[in-house]
Scaffold this active site. Sequence first.
Site, PDB file in Angstrom:
ATOM      1  CB  ALA A   7      51.168  43.983  14.305  1.00  0.00           C
ATOM      2  CE1 TYR A   8      55.725  45.126   7.301  1.00  0.00           C
ATOM      3  CE2 TYR A   8      53.796  44.342   5.778  1.00  0.00           C
ATOM      4  CZ  TYR A   8      55.190  44.925   5.935  1.00  0.00           C
ATOM      5  OH  TYR A   8      55.755  45.487   4.895  1.00  0.00           O
ATOM      6  CB  SER A   9      47.839  44.824   7.666  1.00  0.00           C
ATOM      7  OG  SER A   9      48.157  43.521   6.949  1.00  0.00           O
ATOM      8  CB  SER A  54      52.585  49.137  11.480  1.00  0.00           C
ATOM      9  OG  SER A  54      52.999  48.175  10.874  1.00  0.00           O
ATOM     10  CE  LYS A  55      55.996  48.585   6.518  1.00  0.00           C
ATOM     11  NZ  LYS A  55      57.067  49.308   6.424  1.00  0.00           N
TER      12      LYS A  55
END
Length: 262
Positions: free
Chosen positions: A168-170, A172-173
Amino acid sequence: MEITSSKIASERHNVCREFDGQIAIVTGAASGIGLAIAKKLLVEGAHVALLDFNEKGLQQEFESYGEQTLRIGLDITNEAQVQEAVADVVARFSKVDILVNCVGITGVTNLKSHEVSTENLQKVFDVNFMSCFYTSKAVIPSMLAQKYGRILHIASIAGKEGNAGMLAYSASKAAVIGLTKVQGKEYAEDGITVNALAPAVIRTPLVDAMPEVQVKYMTDKIPMKRCGTLDEAADLAAYIISQKNSFTTGFTFDLSGGRATY
């Protein structure tokens, strides 16, 4: 407890005034990189609108700056609230010169993709990506009117390389980096630069909240074998959003201790 280092605190008494007369908006300003950048801007003469869900934290960190700040508690994932906040900033200060998007969450980590909750992934995208879209959409008309603006989206090295266990983090960034490339091209002739900053591991409350195994996985990839500091992040951010940085747009600056080589 003061999160920024003594360096930023001492600079308040040794004013550089790089941003005299400029109006900035910083999201995620109550802690971490957002707090460090906001205080650096204040030290260097800017008036700063501080946006964060943690309104109490904003009051505690910035009360001493008085009329130099506008402290706004809001849900950054609510477009109507973002539009209202930006309208309040323009009503108070008449313009917006700078936008720095620092708000971010990792979501649940140390999971493989098939274990990721759809609900959690959507939440991470709402906070990390949609907030950048909402805020930039709201401030760009003001910047277009004055033919000047500086926008900085805080991305991550994870958005370039992808961190296992952090889908999710990767992702989204990576979307934030894509947004930066598009906006940089769209407003290149309008006096507005749009850039991103991709840190590796910076010691912030966000990182402190991660499982240690996840932090070690990320730090082991850094040739310098250490985390970046808030001072290093704030110093580079200040250059990116300064008038000196006039011929770079749509670019992602690395702050990775040698991890990123492209």
